[in-house]
Design a protein around this motif. Structure first.
Motif, PDB file in Angstrom:
ATOM      1  N   ARG A   1      36.962  40.789  31.753  1.00  0.00           N
ATOM      2  CA  ARG A   1      38.356  40.677  31.290  1.00  0.00           C
ATOM      3  C   ARG A   1      38.571  39.373  30.538  1.00  0.00           C
ATOM      4  NH1 ARG A   1      39.389  43.349  36.179  1.00  0.00           N
ATOM      5  NH2 ARG A   1      39.586  41.386  37.325  1.00  0.00           N
TER       6      ARG A   1
ATOM      7  N   HIS B   1      36.852  39.475  27.125  1.00  0.00           N
ATOM      8  CA  HIS B   1      37.623  40.309  26.196  1.00  0.00           C
ATOM      9  C   HIS B   1      38.855  39.554  25.700  1.00  0.00           C
ATOM     10  CE1 HIS B   1      39.293  43.856  24.315  1.00  0.00           C
ATOM     11  NE2 HIS B   1      40.419  43.637  24.971  1.00  0.00           N
TER      12      HIS B   1
ATOM     13  N   SER C   1      37.889  36.932  23.222  1.00  0.00           N
ATOM     14  CA  SER C   1      37.516  37.581  21.969  1.00  0.00           C
ATOM     15  C   SER C   1      38.743  38.012  21.174  1.00  0.00           C
ATOM     16  CB  SER C   1      36.633  38.783  22.268  1.00  0.00           C
ATOM     17  OG  SER C   1      36.305  39.463  21.100  1.00  0.00           O
TER      18      SER C   1
END
Length: 91
Positions: free
Chosen positions: A32, A35, A38
């Protein structure tokens, strides 16, 4: 036999849930965070370490990489500002 089967099923369920909390949940948390980093391009975000095992070492290394990226990103922004200043002075 039925009682033994139910007891073994309950025991297997208990150990499965414990394994999930020890292994799977920290990895999902790290996924998580990666992500989010990112998507948001925010390198100041850090993952939370939950133990001093291999997964904890992975979280430490991941956070170390984020810190290095953040440091390089800040240095790059500073160098960009310096170059902009030099171009402005020359023109």
């Amino acid at each position: 036999m039925v009682v033994i089967g139910v007891a073994l099923s309950a025991l297997a369920l208990h150990f499965g849930m414990r394994l999930r909390s020890i292994v799977v949940d920290p990895i999902l948390g790290l996924a998580r965070v990666s992500h989010r980093v990112s998507v948001e391009q925010d390198y100041s975000i850090r993952a939370t370490k939950s133990g001093n095992d291999e997964i904890g070492a992975l979280v430490d290394d991941f956070n170390g990489m984020l810190a290095e990226i953040q440091h390089r990103d800040e240095a790059l922004k500073q160098e960009h500002a310096n170059l902009e200043s030099k171009v402005e002075q020359r023109t």
